[in-house]
Design a protein around this motif. Sequence first.
Motif, PDB file in Angstrom:
ATOM      1  N   HIS A  54      -9.169   5.451  10.469  1.00 15.41           N
ATOM      2  CA  HIS A  54      -8.131   5.754   9.486  1.00 15.41           C
ATOM      3  C   HIS A  54      -7.616   7.182   9.637  1.00 15.41           C
ATOM      4  O   HIS A  54      -6.463   7.443   9.340  1.00 15.41           O
ATOM      5  N   ASP A 103      -5.201   2.719  11.153  1.00 14.38           N
ATOM      6  CA  ASP A 103      -4.502   2.106  10.022  1.00 14.38           C
ATOM      7  C   ASP A 103      -4.159   3.160   8.968  1.00 14.38           C
ATOM      8  O   ASP A 103      -4.834   4.198   8.871  1.00 14.38           O
ATOM      9  N   ASP A 104      -3.166   2.874   8.167  1.00 16.15           N
ATOM     10  CA  ASP A 104      -2.808   3.572   6.923  1.00 16.15           C
ATOM     11  C   ASP A 104      -1.790   4.708   7.071  1.00 16.15           C
ATOM     12  O   ASP A 104      -1.263   5.169   6.057  1.00 16.15           O
ATOM     13  N   HIS A 180       1.751  -2.407   8.810  1.00 17.92           N
ATOM     14  CA  HIS A 180       0.535  -2.563   7.988  1.00 17.92           C
ATOM     15  C   HIS A 180       1.003  -2.992   6.590  1.00 17.92           C
ATOM     16  O   HIS A 180       0.470  -2.529   5.591  1.00 17.92           O
ATOM     17  N   HIS A 184       0.900  -2.079   1.313  1.00 17.21           N
ATOM     18  CA  HIS A 184      -0.557  -2.104   1.498  1.00 17.21           C
ATOM     19  C   HIS A 184      -1.242  -2.971   0.448  1.00 17.21           C
ATOM     20  O   HIS A 184      -2.324  -2.670  -0.045  1.00 17.21           O
ATOM     21  N   PRO A 220      -3.995  -5.349   6.099  1.00 13.77           N
ATOM     22  CA  PRO A 220      -4.779  -4.502   5.175  1.00 13.77           C
ATOM     23  C   PRO A 220      -6.069  -5.211   4.760  1.00 13.77           C
ATOM     24  O   PRO A 220      -6.058  -6.409   4.497  1.00 13.77           O
TER      25      PRO A 220
HETATM   26 ZN   LIG Z   1      -5.178  -0.167   5.443  1.00 15.23          ZN
END
Ligand SMILES: [Zn+2]
Length: 283
Positions: A54, A103-104, A180, A184, A220
């Motif tokens: 992340h 991710d994110d 993504h 989320h 997610p």
């Molecule tokens: Zn995520």
Amino acid sequence: MDGRMRAFRYSDLCGRKPIRSRLRENARQAVLFGLSLTRRMSTEREWVRFPYYHHVLDDERAGFEKQLRWMRRWGDFLSLDDALEALERPGGIGGCYFCVTFDDGFKNCATNAVPILADQQCPAAFFVPTDYVGCDLDEDWQVAQRFYGRTSGAYPLPLEFLSWGACRRMRDAGMTIGSHTCSHTRPADLDEHRLEAELRESKTRIERELGLECRYFACPWGRPGVDFGPGSLCRVVRRLGYRGTLTTARGPNYAGTDPYSIRRDHLVAGESIFPLRYFSAAA
Ligand SMILES: [Zn+2]
């Protein structure tokens, strides 16, 4: 919100977690250390492994570089396009490979991770929830709060998000930008109509901002059968023209793996090398 409250160090992030969760994490590290000694990496069978992170916070840079160097001992790095192409190659994968993913959509991906990735010649993929790209923690806190409200304590201090300008610079450095979702939200909490809207709008936004086809989706939470229904998600993703879906089910991917069901191993750059050694040696 107060800018001085933001964490840019992994130690600050950990220090803000409740004592029970820190003790649990220490116990997990000790167990993984012990278990990692019992496992051996195998390259007898060809595989592609997808480590996923992340963040690389300021005090995680050395750990991240060390983890990439360890991976390089066992396999080369592939871009996401090349990794999925290798899994579908009729004659087999042709070796052992890592495809690194994030991710994110945090700003530290651009400031900390990409320089190290570029130095290691590792073309990684970054999956962004498009509602938060360019979201300023001071000016757009109400929007950012929707992300932090949904990630249930994973980020005790908010991290800054990427901007579209940073995404374009990452694209220019050879990185892949994927979807993504927009907001989320856990796909299992959406009906098929809403899920399709999230996947279509995030894809369109990325393509408009970057001038490239958005080919991949990382789910997610990502646990098949828990966070998403594999059948319904696969239907929507294919209908919209995505070429692959990345989950959070752990393990290696062998030749012939369904590109809409890619397994990944979650890693933390600030942790020791033992979780990486343990999970990368799993069959
Ligand atoms: Zn995520």
